[in-house]
Design an enzyme around this catalytic site. Sequence first.
Site, PDB file in Angstrom:
ATOM      1  CG  ASP A 224      -1.936   1.041   1.279  1.00  0.00           C
ATOM      2  OD1 ASP A 224      -2.815   0.994   0.399  1.00  0.00           O
ATOM      3  OD2 ASP A 224      -1.890   1.917   2.151  1.00  0.00           O
ATOM      4  CD  GLU A 283      -2.163   2.305  -3.631  1.00  0.00           C
ATOM      5  OE1 GLU A 283      -3.190   2.944  -3.843  1.00  0.00           O
ATOM      6  OE2 GLU A 283      -1.517   2.440  -2.588  1.00  0.00           O
TER       7      GLU A 283
END
Length: 543
Positions: A224, A283
């Site tokens: 993330d 990401e």
Amino acid sequence: MTQDLAPSVRPAAASPSETGGWWRSAVIYQVYVRSFADSDGDGIGDLRGIRDRLPYLAELGVDAVWLTPFYASPQADGGYDVADYRAVDPLFGELSDADDLVREAHRLGLRVIVDIVPNHTSDQHAWFRAALADREGGPARERYHFRPGRGAAGELPPNDWESVFGGPAWTRTARADGTPGEWYLHLFAPEQPDLNWENQEVREEFESVLRFWLDLGVDGFRIDVAHGMVKAAGLPDIGLSEQAKLIGAQVLPFFDQDGVHEIHRAWRRLLDSYPGERVGVAEAWAPTPERLALYVRPDELHQAFNFQFLTCDWEAAAMRTVIDESLAATRSVGAPTTWVLSNHDVVRHTTRYGGGERGLARARAAALLMLALPGSAYVYQGEELGLPEVVDLPDEVRQDPAFFRGDGQDGTRDGCRVPIPWSGETAPYGFGPGGSWLPQPEQWAELSVAAQSGDPRSTLELYRSALALRHELPGLGDGEMTWLEAPEGVLAFSRPGLVCTLNTRGEEVGMPVPGRPVLATAALEFTGGTVRIPVDSCVWWAV
Ligand code: GLC
């Protein structure tokens, strides 16, 4: 002649023990844990619910599953605010459920990727509580970014950075006596304080967390905000407002700093020290495909999400440019390209492409395009059902923190997170024995897995057929592609043994028959050697 195409036979899923760069061609299915399947009737999806539904995913024909965070969390941002990285939140089950899920997935030939959230913790994490309890300048505060405020009495934030969710990226703390104290940095919600990756303890702790999950058997991590951990020295002002709109357009002092790459290199070494090809997926939002490719250099991560493809308009020329740029950038570093159309942060593509019948037609065509392109692809739960975005959720059920802060990332991420329909005529459509944490639209009975299964015209059967063919046809997945001549508004390219045509022109287009049709998103009409390709359609041709 009008031709209807029957779904083809499904081969058995590949075994996780097969190696050789499995991730280069893999189709990875994103499970948004809260919204996939609920086993205990609290209206919130959980790990047992997922385990029970794994046969559905194996039969769908995907290669791996990515699970969004299920760790202990106050859920201020749907679990992306982690209070304990080694514990399963009771909402989702127990550690033994995670273990069972991974084992059962492997038994069915599916790999499992879990989410790791290294840019920030929850404000309820033991480290942040210790930081708040520590003195200003104390060692527990060194793990985060605490700073005195500006202005005569420190009443202004330390710099002009804005939260991705809107408002300042700083929140002021209160001292034990109640007087205002230092500020701390949070690029997302105030409940998500940013970690200081210059601190050695932070680096060591995350390596230990990665080992914890690798030891449990996971096949990799979706990282993330992989572009966010390192901040420019001195935390300089940006001098511009509406900074959320600049993400992906320029390097910011808090995003895509070169220093993040050293962390990814260290993580790659750790992943490689485990058997079985464990992977890291970034990401990362970078301003250009070339900067994004830096994350997937041979000694860094295996994949990065290609958001340029996701944000591209429904227009052949624009799509071709994005495809060419993506392939060129990743090839320059020897990595496979990834393709993604939807995820838990964006409006579902059926709706993005115009909604209604037109949106669905385009979504189906985009799926076949994506699955024919070289590289790996991500499927977000429910897109195989053609689910639209739920645009009319009442404000009182919304949970996206961005919705409540405004002027940052658009606060409408709940609309793509509505629990998916499995069966039955009424909500929660087999999602679980209780209700569903977000209300499901009445029209979703006809979109359920049960309603679509066996109907060759359904979106579900289209995905099943496409995924089966990806396994059957050796020319799909990673490899070369060649553009073919095509009428304006049409994309045509070949892969070994296959030609793919996509019509974005807004009208039916005639062209010479390129091969034997094996899969199409709409009925085709043939006259002699010519085929009429319907508007907003995609066809796979065997050659
Ligand atoms: C990522 C996640 C998103 C989350 C944010 C902060 O962008 O996909 O859901 O809100 O990071 O962790």
